[in-house]
Design a protein around this motif. Structure first.
Motif, PDB file in Angstrom:
ATOM      1  N   ARG A   1      19.425  94.904  40.657  1.00  0.00           N
ATOM      2  CA  ARG A   1      20.387  95.719  41.400  1.00  0.00           C
ATOM      3  C   ARG A   1      20.654  95.203  42.804  1.00  0.00           C
ATOM      4  O   ARG A   1      21.455  95.803  43.531  1.00  0.00           O
ATOM      5  CB  ARG A   1      19.876  97.163  41.497  1.00  0.00           C
TER       6      ARG A   1
ATOM      7  N   THR B   1      17.508  99.173  50.152  1.00  0.00           N
ATOM      8  CA  THR B   1      16.218  99.843  50.311  1.00  0.00           C
ATOM      9  C   THR B   1      15.909 100.075  51.790  1.00  0.00           C
ATOM     10  O   THR B   1      14.853 100.583  52.125  1.00  0.00           O
ATOM     11  CB  THR B   1      15.095  98.989  49.693  1.00  0.00           C
TER      12      THR B   1
ATOM     13  N   PHE C   1      23.916  99.080  47.322  1.00  0.00           N
ATOM     14  CA  PHE C   1      22.510  99.319  46.996  1.00  0.00           C
ATOM     15  C   PHE C   1      21.641  98.723  48.093  1.00  0.00           C
ATOM     16  O   PHE C   1      21.773  97.548  48.441  1.00  0.00           O
ATOM     17  CB  PHE C   1      22.132  98.691  45.652  1.00  0.00           C
TER      18      PHE C   1
ATOM     19  N   GLY D   1      23.996  98.030  52.326  1.00  0.00           N
ATOM     20  CA  GLY D   1      23.999  97.484  50.976  1.00  0.00           C
ATOM     21  C   GLY D   1      25.178  96.570  50.691  1.00  0.00           C
ATOM     22  O   GLY D   1      25.530  96.336  49.537  1.00  0.00           O
TER      23      GLY D   1
END
Length: 369
Positions: free
Chosen positions: A314, A322, A320, A328
């Motif tokens: 991903r 973390t 996306f 992202g």
């Protein structure tokens, strides 16, 4: 085998491998040797002892005893440069008269075919995402702008109230953050317009790394150039610089600003064909025809903690992240830029040992080299 037959098989635009019933390789053409460079096999060698190495050799070994041969098989092999290589092959009987004396495999390297399909799929996804993002940006920007104006108004009338001023300041910062995300989103989904020119990628890379050294004094950067020849490539210099910066910034974040990043330049050759991406931008994507072409590879490795296996598929997905403050966009934008140049961005990561990103783009030149 006569000279004419040998010449025809040698010039065939696919790998050809003939194996006798006892497992002995009786013929392999030059393109077949090149495609299987990562797990080389020679005429006169027996295929059976190598059945445990990979699916390709195991399929060949098992097919020798089959009455019915599979017509179409795809598998993954180690490539000549340590990268993954996708192979597609068909099997047929090798006969002398009416007697079956072995099998014959016809195979092609599908790595760049899959890359082309991935690029086209990415383009379609971006088109749909762009239409949605443009509408959302229009609807969101108006109320956000209104909130920003009122926050500024309140700030000028609350000079004596520190508590409310702090809240209004936070509102203004959040509005700026939303504006930034909207701009990044629109930049990402907007079609990539390339200004192609011949660029010395090693010189461009030196400049990017020099800026990263200044911005992140706690990091150690090293550049290794294993290729001594001309490293000029037809690219959009500004966009490639952005892709490199995004990947290096990701490496710095992974190391929390205290680690080592090694960047290396290499070249490799692959069998490709030229497929025009669109009429407006004269960019060529690699496909598959048996024509050998040179590629530039840029490896960026960090010694950070590595990417957990459960999220590795991903990391290139838009939005996306973390990170608590990340958008992202960085890695997905880098992938989009590399794909627009007819290249591929790959990743290899292991927990506790770091992460390596690999950019591979065709070394095409406007003078036809």
């Amino acid at each position: 085998m006569g000279q004419i037959e040998s010449a025809i098989l040698s010039s065939f635009r696919a790998g050809i491998l003939a194996i006798r019933s006892d497992g002995t390789v009786s013929f392999i053409n030059p393109i077949g040797v090149k495609i299987l460079e990562g797990c080389s096999i020679r005429e006169g060698e027996n295929i059976h002892p190598r059945a445990g190495e990979n699916v390709f050799f195991r399929s060949l070994s098992e097919a020798l005893s089959m009455s019915y041969l599979p017509t179409r098989v795809e598998t993954e092999l180690p490539g000549p440069d340590g990268e993954r290589q996708n192979l597609g092959f068909t099997l047929s009987e090798l006969k002398e008269g009416e007697n079956r004396v072995g099998i014959c495999a016809f195979f092609k390297d599908l790595t760049h075919v899959e890359m082309t399909e991935e690029s086209e799929n990415l383009k379609e996804r971006l088109l749909m995402l762009g239409q949605m993002a443009a509408g959302l940006a229009h609807e969101i920007r108006n109320p956000i702008a209104s909130i920003g104006v009122h926050a500024s108004f309140l700030k000028t009338h609350l000079s004596g109230n520190e508590k409310l001023l702090s809240s209004v300041g936070m509102m203004a910062r959040e509005v700026e953050k939303v504006e930034y995300i909207i701009r990044e989103c629109l930049n990402f989904v907007r079609p990539t317009e390339l200004g192609i020119r011949s660029v010395r990628v090693d010189t461009l890379l030196d400049g990017v790394v020099a800026r990263m050294v200044t911005l992140h004094p706690g990091m150690k950067f090293s550049v290794q150039k294993s290729s001594s020849g001309d490293l000029s490539v037809d690219v959009d210099a500004a966009l490639l610089e952005q892709a490199l910066t995004n990947i290096l910034a990701n490496a710095v974040d992974a190391c929390q600003g205290k680690g080592t990043v090694t960047v290396s330049l290499k070249t490799s050759r692959h069998f490709t064909e030229s497929v025009r991406l669109n009429r407006q931008v004269k960019i060529l994507l690699p496909g598959q025809s048996g024509k050998e072409e040179q590629f530039l590879r840029i490896h960026i490795r960090d010694d950070g903690p590595g990417i957990p296996p459960e999220i590795q598929d991903r990391i290139f997905a838009p939005f996306f992240t973390t990170k608590k403050t990340g958008t992202g966009i960085g890695l997905s934008m880098a992938q989009k830029i590399v794909h627009a140049h007819g290249g591929v961005l790959d990743m290899d990561s292991e927990i506790g040992k770091g992460t390596e990103f690999i950019i591979k783009i065709p070394m095409r030149h406007t003078d036809g080299r």
